[in-house]
Design a protein around this motif. Structure first.
Motif, PDB file in Angstrom:
ATOM      1  N   GLN A 191       0.833  -1.213   0.000  1.00  0.00           N
ATOM      2  CA  GLN A 191       0.000   0.000   0.000  1.00  0.00           C
ATOM      3  C   GLN A 191       0.871   1.269   0.000  1.00  0.00           C
ATOM      4  O   GLN A 191       0.579   2.234  -0.694  1.00  0.00           O
ATOM      5  N   LEU A 192       1.947   1.229   0.771  1.00  0.00           N
ATOM      6  CA  LEU A 192       2.813   2.403   0.879  1.00  0.00           C
ATOM      7  C   LEU A 192       3.427   2.800  -0.461  1.00  0.00           C
ATOM      8  O   LEU A 192       3.604   3.973  -0.745  1.00  0.00           O
ATOM      9  N   VAL A 193       3.740   1.797  -1.297  1.00  0.00           N
ATOM     10  CA  VAL A 193       4.359   2.153  -2.586  1.00  0.00           C
ATOM     11  C   VAL A 193       3.366   2.338  -3.722  1.00  0.00           C
ATOM     12  O   VAL A 193       3.634   3.091  -4.660  1.00  0.00           O
ATOM     13  N   THR A 194       2.215   1.658  -3.621  1.00  0.00           N
ATOM     14  CA  THR A 194       1.288   1.745  -4.755  1.00  0.00           C
ATOM     15  C   THR A 194       0.126   2.703  -4.494  1.00  0.00           C
ATOM     16  O   THR A 194      -0.500   3.174  -5.442  1.00  0.00           O
ATOM     17  N   GLY A 195      -0.168   2.921  -3.212  1.00  0.00           N
ATOM     18  CA  GLY A 195      -1.326   3.740  -2.887  1.00  0.00           C
ATOM     19  C   GLY A 195      -2.624   2.938  -2.913  1.00  0.00           C
ATOM     20  O   GLY A 195      -3.684   3.436  -2.542  1.00  0.00           O
ATOM     21  N   VAL A 196      -2.555   1.670  -3.332  1.00  0.00           N
ATOM     22  CA  VAL A 196      -3.738   0.803  -3.340  1.00  0.00           C
ATOM     23  C   VAL A 196      -3.910   0.211  -1.946  1.00  0.00           C
ATOM     24  O   VAL A 196      -2.962  -0.326  -1.379  1.00  0.00           O
ATOM     25  N   GLY A 197      -5.123   0.321  -1.393  1.00  0.00           N
ATOM     26  CA  GLY A 197      -5.401  -0.080  -0.008  1.00  0.00           C
ATOM     27  C   GLY A 197      -4.959  -1.489   0.329  1.00  0.00           C
ATOM     28  O   GLY A 197      -4.972  -2.376  -0.526  1.00  0.00           O
ATOM     29  N   PHE A 198      -4.575  -1.703   1.612  1.00  0.00           N
ATOM     30  CA  PHE A 198      -4.031  -3.018   2.020  1.00  0.00           C
ATOM     31  C   PHE A 198      -5.014  -4.157   1.837  1.00  0.00           C
ATOM     32  O   PHE A 198      -4.631  -5.290   1.613  1.00  0.00           O
ATOM     33  N   GLU A 208       1.575   4.328   8.546  1.00  0.00           N
ATOM     34  CA  GLU A 208       1.998   5.515   7.784  1.00  0.00           C
ATOM     35  C   GLU A 208       3.028   6.308   8.578  1.00  0.00           C
ATOM     36  O   GLU A 208       3.906   6.952   7.999  1.00  0.00           O
ATOM     37  N   GLN A 209       2.899   6.277   9.900  1.00  0.00           N
ATOM     38  CA  GLN A 209       3.846   7.018  10.743  1.00  0.00           C
ATOM     39  C   GLN A 209       5.176   6.277  10.846  1.00  0.00           C
ATOM     40  O   GLN A 209       6.239   6.896  10.836  1.00  0.00           O
ATOM     41  N   ALA A 253       6.449   4.493   8.625  1.00  0.00           N
ATOM     42  CA  ALA A 253       7.132   4.597   7.329  1.00  0.00           C
ATOM     43  C   ALA A 253       8.074   5.793   7.253  1.00  0.00           C
ATOM     44  O   ALA A 253       8.959   5.840   6.403  1.00  0.00           O
ATOM     45  N   LEU A 254       7.887   6.765   8.142  1.00  0.00           N
ATOM     46  CA  LEU A 254       8.734   7.965   8.120  1.00  0.00           C
ATOM     47  C   LEU A 254      10.078   7.753   8.822  1.00  0.00           C
ATOM     48  O   LEU A 254      10.978   8.587   8.721  1.00  0.00           O
ATOM     49  N   GLU A 260       0.525   5.305  15.740  1.00  0.00           N
ATOM     50  CA  GLU A 260      -0.851   4.789  15.756  1.00  0.00           C
ATOM     51  C   GLU A 260      -1.194   4.123  14.427  1.00  0.00           C
ATOM     52  O   GLU A 260      -2.275   3.544  14.284  1.00  0.00           O
ATOM     53  N   ALA A 261      -0.323   4.266  13.432  1.00  0.00           N
ATOM     54  CA  ALA A 261      -0.563   3.662  12.116  1.00  0.00           C
ATOM     55  C   ALA A 261       0.780   3.449  11.427  1.00  0.00           C
ATOM     56  O   ALA A 261       1.773   4.098  11.769  1.00  0.00           O
ATOM     57  N   PHE A 269      13.095   5.634   2.848  1.00  0.00           N
ATOM     58  CA  PHE A 269      11.701   5.220   2.669  1.00  0.00           C
ATOM     59  C   PHE A 269      11.640   3.892   1.911  1.00  0.00           C
ATOM     60  O   PHE A 269      10.934   2.964   2.304  1.00  0.00           O
TER      61      PHE A 269
END
Lengths: 404, 148
Positions: A107-114, A255-256, A258-259, A252-253, A270
């Motif tokens: 999801q992080l690289v494609t933007g398509v939901g998990f 996405e955080q 990944a930073l 909490e997710a 990244f």
């Protein structure tokens, strides 16, 4: 020379296969919320893990039995069923977490939901287990997992305060929010001391036909492989403490998370994070599915081996064939993989005594292990850590859930 | 000179707001709603900081646009959930209104940043970062005062 290569490969495999969704998530949370304060928990869980893994390998090398078959023959099928059901439920959640980690990396690289990645990832894991032999599954994915060394590079580039790191290896009282502190501590213990890892290691030793001559290899792999692997987990914690904590970011997710490496390593950080999450979680998903198939087959006396053709070990193959899609169900329902992971890690600490205490009894059985039974230090370290993890989990989980 | 007095005024405004929130929250009859509100404020402050970091890293080309866009959308969703949960809590209306007022510019800033990232507008992201810095500081002060 052959032995040396075997030792080196074993150590590298152990390091590459160490990090997975639980150790990444719990270490990141710990660092973000309590800076270096949980480093002592990482150290204690590593020491305990080294002892347990060494025992798993020793049992298989000396008796040619896996943990499951040894416990079943020592205690009978009725006792065997209790921990198996408990561990089975936790392992299924763990499988969902690992599949979720891989799906999130995509999801992080494609933007398509998990959610959309749940079934393809489960199918790919199944294909690898179905087609691959044990050596390919164990070593192939783990070697790719060495990309996790990026965390060590990231931590080094952030130049952590050495004195503060050393001080954090001594247990301290939480600086704030005690319930949360202990919940994270239990989660770190649960992430390190995962029963599926013990089952996989001991089954692997039997698959690789270990005998008593492998005892020194086993010792080296346990100490160095698990020890360096835990350093990677510590590096995740350190990076989180130096990147997320100063900004006031709590994890909490994903996405955080990944930073984490973007700060010290830029664009490569990244990419390396995504690769680490994807490869390590995929490897762990394969390992968990296979471990559960091993437990079922060994416990119920079915044929099992990843070196045989699936048709020759049909019931063993059927178990992982059913489990992988089952593990994808929570993701298809849209349940947050990080939440599944954190609950699973804490629950692992609760079920640990059910697995470890009978295992310790087996490890002290001279009729099975002869002169290779456990020493006193080994028994004490493992018993104390596991019992403390259980007590802390029983206290901390309700407190965390009720916001206490 | 003008900049300094402006900063002082902002500081005073921030302080009075934080003290106001602290006063109202400590006057709540039940400890549990207060604790839950504190945790939601902490979570919102953390998401606000996350959005700032995503923006900074995107400007440095350290994260791809596809990630930044989706992560900012998640941030937005988490902020809205926090706001919803706070409005459901049994806290005095004045406290709730102040919190909602503090969350609004953060949400607007994150949304605007997401749109700017989508368009690849670096100058707009830079501007939204400055706005988020101020709004985030207010939120942080508020969660800090609720904790004390």
């Amino acid at each position: 020379m052959k032995k040396l290569v075997e030792i080196a490969l074993g150590i590298v495999t152990a390091i590459g296969g160490y990090l997975e969704v639980g150790s990444i998530a719990t270490a990141a949370q710990a660092g973000a919320e309590f800076r270096f304060q949980h480093l002592w928990v990482v150290a204690i869980s590593t020491i305990c893990l080294i002892f347990i893994i060494e025992q798993c390998g020793r049992l298989s090398a000396v008796s040619r039995h896996t943990i499951t078959s040894a416990v079943r023959t020592s205690f009978g099928i009725s006792y065997f069923a209790i921990p198996t059901i408990a561990v089975g439920i936790v392992s299924l959640l763990l499988l969902a977490s690992e599949l979720g980690g891989t799906a999130l990396a995509l999801q992080l690289v494609t933007g398509v939901g998990f959610r959309w990645w749940a079934i393809p990832v489960a199918a790919l894991a199944w294909l690898l287990i179905w087609k691959g032999r044990f050596g390919v599954i164990e070593k192939g994915v783990s070697l790719l997992g060495l990309v996790a060394v990026a965390f060590l590079v990231g931590a080094a580039r952030l130049d952590p305060p050495a004195r503060e790191l050393a001080a954090a290896l001594v247990p301290t009282r939480p600086s704030h929010d005690s319930a949360r502190y202990w919940f994270i501590a239990v989660s770190i213990l649960g992430a390190s001391l995962t029963p599926t890892l013990f089952y996989f290691y001991s089954s692997g030793a039997v698959e690789d036909e270990w005998d008593e001559s492998h005892i020194p290899i086993n010792r080296a792999v346990s100490v160095l492989g698990m020890g360096f692997g835990a350093v990677l987990s510590g590096a995740v914690l350190v990076v989180a403490a130096l990147v997320l904590a100063p900004r006031g970011i709590r994890v909490e997710a994903y996405e955080q998370v990944a930073l984490l490496l973007a700060e010290p390593l830029g664009a490569w950080g990244f990419r390396l994070f995504v690769l680490t999450l994807g490869i390590c979680c995929f490897g762990a998903a394969v390992e968990v599915a296979l471990s559960m198939a091993y437990v079922m087959a060994q416990g119920l006396g079915w044929n099992w081996s990843k070196n045989d053709r699936p048709r020759d070990v049909a019931r063993f193959s059927l178990v992982y064939t059913i489990l992988l899609p089952l593990g994808a169900v929570p993701l298809l329902l849209g349940i947050d993989p990080l939440k599944i992971t954190l609950v699973t890690m804490a629950l692992t600490a609760v079920v640990l005594p059910l697995v470890i205490i009978p295992f310790l009894i087996v490890m002290n059985d001279a009729s099975r292990l002869g002169e290779h039974t456990n020493g006193r230090v080994s028994n004490v370290v493992v018993s104390v850590v596991v019992v403390l993890a259980f007590i802390t989990a029983v206290v901390a989980i309700p407190l965390e859930l009720t916001g206490g | 000179m003008g900049g300094e007095s402006g900063a002082n005024a902002r500081r005073a405004h921030l302080l009075s707001r934080a003290l106001g929130i602290a006063l109202v929250l400590t006057s709540c009859s039940s400890v549990e709603p207060r604790e839950r509100v504190r945790k939601e404020l902490e979570s919102a402050a953390s998401w606000s900081a996350t959005a700032r970091m995503i923006g900074q890293m995107w400007l440095r080309d350290a994260v791809p646009t596809v990630y930044a866009r989706r992560a900012l959308a998640s941030t937005m969703q988490s902020l809205r959930q926090s706001e919803e949960r706070i409005t459901r809590e049994a806290v005095p209306v004045a406290a709730r209104d102040s919190i909602t007022a503090a969350l609004a510019p953060v949400e607007a800033g994150v949304d605007a940043m997401r749109a700017a990232v989508e368009k690849g507008d670096r100058a707009a992201v830079q501007a939204r970062l400055r706005e988020l810095d101020a709004a985030g500081e207010r939120l942080k002060a508020m969660s800090g005062s609720a904790a004390s």
